[in-house]
Design a protein around this motif. Structure first.
Motif, mmCIF file in Angstrom:
data_model
loop_
_atom_site.group_PDB
_atom_site.id
_atom_site.type_symbol
_atom_site.label_atom_id
_atom_site.label_comp_id
_atom_site.label_asym_id
_atom_site.label_seq_id
_atom_site.Cartn_x
_atom_site.Cartn_y
_atom_site.Cartn_z
ATOM 1 N N ASN A 1 -6.758 6.921 1.712
ATOM 2 C CA ASN A 1 -6.790 6.590 3.123
ATOM 3 C C ASN A 1 -5.360 6.565 3.659
ATOM 4 O O ASN A 1 -4.552 5.750 3.224
ATOM 5 C CB ASN A 1 -7.464 5.230 3.320
ATOM 6 C CG ASN A 1 -7.762 4.950 4.759
ATOM 7 O OD1 ASN A 1 -7.045 5.396 5.644
ATOM 8 N ND2 ASN A 1 -8.812 4.190 4.998
ATOM 9 N N PRO A 2 -5.016 7.448 4.595
ATOM 10 C CA PRO A 2 -3.643 7.496 5.098
ATOM 11 C C PRO A 2 -3.205 6.218 5.800
ATOM 12 O O PRO A 2 -2.011 5.963 5.916
ATOM 13 C CB PRO A 2 -3.630 8.696 6.040
ATOM 14 C CG PRO A 2 -5.048 9.031 6.302
ATOM 15 C CD PRO A 2 -5.871 8.475 5.191
ATOM 16 N N VAL A 3 -4.140 5.394 6.241
ATOM 17 C CA VAL A 3 -3.737 4.140 6.878
ATOM 18 C C VAL A 3 -2.998 3.246 5.876
ATOM 19 O O VAL A 3 -2.154 2.437 6.260
ATOM 20 C CB VAL A 3 -4.950 3.409 7.520
ATOM 21 C CG1 VAL A 3 -5.831 2.752 6.463
ATOM 22 C CG2 VAL A 3 -4.489 2.380 8.533
ATOM 23 N N LEU A 4 -3.266 3.434 4.583
ATOM 24 C CA LEU A 4 -2.559 2.640 3.572
ATOM 25 C C LEU A 4 -1.090 3.054 3.482
ATOM 26 O O LEU A 4 -0.234 2.240 3.148
ATOM 27 C CB LEU A 4 -3.255 2.760 2.221
ATOM 28 C CG LEU A 4 -4.694 2.253 2.200
ATOM 29 C CD1 LEU A 4 -5.341 2.493 0.841
ATOM 30 C CD2 LEU A 4 -4.771 0.784 2.584
ATOM 31 N N VAL A 5 -0.801 4.296 3.810
ATOM 32 C CA VAL A 5 0.591 4.738 3.901
ATOM 33 C C VAL A 5 1.249 4.085 5.110
ATOM 34 O O VAL A 5 2.387 3.627 5.043
ATOM 35 C CB VAL A 5 0.677 6.280 3.986
ATOM 36 C CG1 VAL A 5 2.106 6.743 4.226
ATOM 37 C CG2 VAL A 5 0.105 6.908 2.728
#
Length: 141
Positions: free
Chosen positions: A37-41
């Protein structure tokens, strides 16, 4: 210990011919892709920490989880240094707790879901895509 191989350009090959003489090629080509999940980046401001956290979330089935670091390295292609840095970043953000247990000892991980929830809510309150645009890819470690 993994050995990095330098990829060399090869002359054009016929894929079907190559598969018939090199069946390992099929295994390499059909490995299951990984996703995260790119939101974790966005939350961690680190590609490696976001990737590690995503992997840990997939494995989390309770308060503490055993994560096989060799499996994580094989799956994500993170180096020892990247894995160490990702874990440190998550500890610094209070998103990850670690403990050593057993004999021989092993490391268990616990995700701080309350902190993760707080960070997700904070991120959602930013103007649309402001977190991505403001920090951009150069801010990632």
């Amino acid at each position: 210990m993994s050995v990095k191989h330098q990829l060399q350009p090869t002359p054009e090959v016929d894929l079907l011919d190559e598969l018939s003489t090199n069946p390992e090629l099929l295994f390499i080509a059909l490995q299951q892709p990984i996703s995260f999940n790119p939101v974790l980046v966005d939350i961690t401001q680190s590609l490696t920490a976001g990737l590690f956290l995503s992997t840990a979330l997939e494995e989390a089935h309770g308060d503490w989880v055993d994560l096989d670091q060799e499996k994580i390295k094989r799956t994500t292609r993170l180096t020892n240094g990247e894995l160490k840095g990702a874990r440190q970043r998550l500890r610094d953000l209070d998103l990850l707790h670690e403990r050593r247990i057993g004999f021989p000892s092993r490391t268990q991980y616990s995700i701080n879901f309350d902190k993760l929830k707080t960070m997700l809510v904070s991120l959602s309150r930013l103007p649309s895509q402001a977190h991505v645009q403001a920090n951009g890819p150069t801010a990632l470690h």
